[in-house]
Write a protein that holds these residues in place. Structure first.
Motif, PDB file in Angstrom:
ATOM      1  N   TRP A  54     -36.315  45.890 -16.616  1.00 19.67           N
ATOM      2  CA  TRP A  54     -35.198  46.220 -16.066  1.00 19.67           C
ATOM      3  C   TRP A  54     -35.031  46.641 -14.628  1.00 19.67           C
ATOM      4  CZ3 TRP A  54     -32.725  50.433 -14.616  1.00 19.67           C
ATOM      5  CH2 TRP A  54     -31.412  50.227 -14.046  1.00 19.67           C
ATOM      6  N   PHE A  55     -35.845  47.725 -14.536  1.00 20.05           N
ATOM      7  CA  PHE A  55     -35.929  48.258 -13.151  1.00 20.05           C
ATOM      8  C   PHE A  55     -36.606  47.288 -12.083  1.00 20.05           C
ATOM      9  CE2 PHE A  55     -38.776  51.372 -10.524  1.00 20.05           C
ATOM     10  CZ  PHE A  55     -37.617  51.542  -9.869  1.00 20.05           C
ATOM     11  N   ALA A  56     -37.810  46.804 -12.410  1.00 17.56           N
ATOM     12  CA  ALA A  56     -38.504  45.806 -11.659  1.00 17.56           C
ATOM     13  C   ALA A  56     -38.832  46.444 -10.359  1.00 17.56           C
ATOM     14  CB  ALA A  56     -37.771  44.375 -11.597  1.00 17.56           C
ATOM     15  N   HIS A  57     -39.015  47.647 -10.132  1.00 19.09           N
ATOM     16  CA  HIS A  57     -39.087  48.354  -8.879  1.00 19.09           C
ATOM     17  C   HIS A  57     -38.124  47.975  -7.640  1.00 19.09           C
ATOM     18  CE1 HIS A  57     -42.597  49.840 -10.515  1.00 19.09           C
ATOM     19  NE2 HIS A  57     -43.358  48.679 -11.052  1.00 19.09           N
ATOM     20  N   ASP A  58     -36.910  47.759  -8.249  1.00 22.20           N
ATOM     21  CA  ASP A  58     -35.968  47.653  -7.423  1.00 22.20           C
ATOM     22  C   ASP A  58     -35.249  49.028  -6.735  1.00 22.20           C
ATOM     23  OD1 ASP A  58     -33.275  47.150  -6.146  1.00 22.20           O
ATOM     24  OD2 ASP A  58     -32.714  45.852  -7.423  1.00 22.20           O
ATOM     25  N   PRO A  59     -35.552  49.577  -5.578  1.00 24.33           N
ATOM     26  CA  PRO A  59     -34.969  50.732  -5.056  1.00 24.33           C
ATOM     27  C   PRO A  59     -33.528  51.047  -5.224  1.00 24.33           C
ATOM     28  CG  PRO A  59     -36.510  49.809  -3.402  1.00 24.33           C
ATOM     29  CD  PRO A  59     -36.141  48.605  -4.645  1.00 24.33           C
ATOM     30  N   ALA A  60     -32.752  49.844  -5.455  1.00 23.99           N
ATOM     31  CA  ALA A  60     -31.154  49.901  -5.573  1.00 23.99           C
ATOM     32  C   ALA A  60     -30.961  50.585  -7.059  1.00 23.99           C
ATOM     33  CB  ALA A  60     -30.526  48.594  -5.467  1.00 23.99           C
ATOM     34  N   LYS A  61     -31.905  50.227  -8.100  1.00 23.30           N
ATOM     35  CA  LYS A  61     -31.577  50.483  -9.281  1.00 23.30           C
ATOM     36  C   LYS A  61     -32.302  52.023  -9.805  1.00 23.30           C
ATOM     37  CE  LYS A  61     -31.694  46.016 -11.338  1.00 23.30           C
ATOM     38  NZ  LYS A  61     -32.308  44.836 -12.360  1.00 23.30           N
ATOM     39  N   LYS A  68     -32.317  56.879 -17.119  1.00 22.82           N
ATOM     40  CA  LYS A  68     -32.816  56.344 -18.414  1.00 22.82           C
ATOM     41  C   LYS A  68     -34.418  56.877 -18.793  1.00 22.82           C
ATOM     42  CE  LYS A  68     -29.706  52.293 -17.849  1.00 22.82           C
ATOM     43  NZ  LYS A  68     -29.734  51.100 -18.192  1.00 22.82           N
ATOM     44  N   TYR A  69     -34.937  56.919 -17.689  1.00 21.08           N
ATOM     45  CA  TYR A  69     -36.419  57.170 -17.974  1.00 21.08           C
ATOM     46  C   TYR A  69     -36.649  58.641 -18.205  1.00 21.08           C
ATOM     47  CZ  TYR A  69     -41.445  57.812 -17.320  1.00 21.08           C
ATOM     48  OH  TYR A  69     -42.925  58.079 -17.809  1.00 21.08           O
ATOM     49  N   LEU A  70     -35.708  59.494 -17.788  1.00 22.91           N
ATOM     50  CA  LEU A  70     -35.838  61.060 -18.253  1.00 22.91           C
ATOM     51  C   LEU A  70     -35.281  60.851 -19.561  1.00 22.91           C
ATOM     52  CD1 LEU A  70     -34.602  62.918 -15.044  1.00 22.91           C
ATOM     53  CD2 LEU A  70     -36.949  63.034 -15.965  1.00 22.91           C
ATOM     54  N   GLN A  71     -34.433  60.141 -20.013  1.00 19.76           N
ATOM     55  CA  GLN A  71     -33.776  59.984 -21.639  1.00 19.76           C
ATOM     56  C   GLN A  71     -35.149  59.746 -22.255  1.00 19.76           C
ATOM     57  OE1 GLN A  71     -30.544  57.701 -21.023  1.00 19.76           O
ATOM     58  NE2 GLN A  71     -28.861  59.442 -20.737  1.00 19.76           N
ATOM     59  N   GLU A  72     -35.800  58.683 -21.971  1.00 16.41           N
ATOM     60  CA  GLU A  72     -36.803  58.280 -22.597  1.00 16.41           C
ATOM     61  C   GLU A  72     -37.799  59.478 -22.922  1.00 16.41           C
ATOM     62  OE1 GLU A  72     -37.119  53.490 -22.013  1.00 16.41           O
ATOM     63  OE2 GLU A  72     -38.643  54.328 -21.309  1.00 16.41           O
ATOM     64  N   ALA A  98     -47.658  51.011  -8.594  1.00 20.84           N
ATOM     65  CA  ALA A  98     -46.483  50.320  -7.920  1.00 20.84           C
ATOM     66  C   ALA A  98     -46.693  50.671  -6.013  1.00 20.84           C
ATOM     67  CB  ALA A  98     -45.214  51.343  -8.057  1.00 20.84           C
ATOM     68  N   LYS A  99     -46.501  49.647  -5.544  1.00 20.78           N
ATOM     69  CA  LYS A  99     -46.404  50.005  -4.030  1.00 20.78           C
ATOM     70  C   LYS A  99     -45.434  50.895  -3.454  1.00 20.78           C
ATOM     71  CE  LYS A  99     -47.789  44.828  -3.205  1.00 20.78           C
ATOM     72  NZ  LYS A  99     -47.686  43.971  -2.684  1.00 20.78           N
ATOM     73  N   ASP A 100     -44.345  50.826  -3.964  1.00 17.05           N
ATOM     74  CA  ASP A 100     -43.291  52.048  -3.604  1.00 17.05           C
ATOM     75  C   ASP A 100     -43.619  53.321  -4.010  1.00 17.05           C
ATOM     76  OD1 ASP A 100     -40.983  53.453  -3.135  1.00 17.05           O
ATOM     77  OD2 ASP A 100     -39.649  51.670  -3.459  1.00 17.05           O
ATOM     78  N   THR A 101     -43.937  54.293  -2.943  1.00 18.01           N
ATOM     79  CA  THR A 101     -44.632  55.687  -3.093  1.00 18.01           C
ATOM     80  C   THR A 101     -43.382  56.426  -3.895  1.00 18.01           C
ATOM     81  OG1 THR A 101     -44.525  56.259  -1.132  1.00 18.01           O
ATOM     82  CG2 THR A 101     -46.812  55.409  -2.023  1.00 18.01           C
ATOM     83  N   ALA A 102     -42.129  56.165  -3.330  1.00 19.74           N
ATOM     84  CA  ALA A 102     -40.990  56.886  -3.413  1.00 19.74           C
ATOM     85  C   ALA A 102     -40.249  56.716  -4.627  1.00 19.74           C
ATOM     86  CB  ALA A 102     -40.194  57.268  -2.256  1.00 19.74           C
ATOM     87  N   HIS A 103     -40.155  55.359  -5.222  1.00 20.23           N
ATOM     88  CA  HIS A 103     -39.296  54.994  -6.227  1.00 20.23           C
ATOM     89  C   HIS A 103     -40.365  54.425  -7.257  1.00 20.23           C
ATOM     90  CE1 HIS A 103     -36.870  54.792  -2.566  1.00 20.23           C
ATOM     91  NE2 HIS A 103     -36.237  55.344  -3.460  1.00 20.23           N
ATOM     92  N   ASN A 104     -40.731  55.180  -8.124  1.00 17.46           N
ATOM     93  CA  ASN A 104     -41.578  54.901  -9.204  1.00 17.46           C
ATOM     94  C   ASN A 104     -41.553  56.041 -10.453  1.00 17.46           C
ATOM     95  OD1 ASN A 104     -44.218  56.514  -9.096  1.00 17.46           O
ATOM     96  ND2 ASN A 104     -43.897  55.726  -6.959  1.00 17.46           N
TER      97      ASN A 104
END
Length: 125
Positions: A54-61, A68-72, A98-104
């Motif tokens: 669902w996330f697909a490394h989309d910074p907008a999400k 959701k991940y903290l809940q998991e 992931a390539k994005d070092t801030a959103h992973n």
């Protein structure tokens, strides 16, 4: 006291990485086991396949992904077990592909560690 850091698995391993843990559910493309230089592959605490897709490394999400991940993590007994294991090390480096070092997920996991070990944790930005 354990020091935690995050790092892309594509960066060279260094002695000062300490205990190296891959926190991806899938093995990163193009990385050999030798180059990874892992001490542990902790895929059980990575985001579920459903959340990851669902996330697909989309910074907008990212903000919703983080919640959701903290809940998991809160509902995952392996997360608490990993935290207990890692406390015995001076330094733990959480590795991700992931390539994005801030959103992973490693960034979120670092926050989870901070929330659950705040008195005994030093985070390297």
């Amino acid at each position: 006291m354990t020091t935690y850091d995050t790092k892309r698995i594509y960066e060279d391993a260094r002695p000062d990485d300490g205990y190296r843990v891959l926190v991806d559910r899938l093995w990163p493309r193009g990385i050999s086991k030798d180059k990874a230089a892992l001490d542990e592959w902790c895929r059980e605490i990575a985001p579920s396949n459903e959340l990851r897709q669902w996330f697909a490394h989309d910074p907008a999400k990212y903000d919703e992904f983080k919640v959701k991940y903290l809940q998991e993590l809160a509902n995952n007994p392996e997360a608490a077990a990993a935290l207990a294991r890692w406390r015995s090390y001076t330094r733990v480096t959480l590795l991700y592909g992931a390539k994005d070092t801030a959103h992973n997920q490693a960034v979120v996991l670092l926050e989870y560690l901070h929330l659950h070990e705040s008195d005994n944790l030093r985070v390297i930005p």
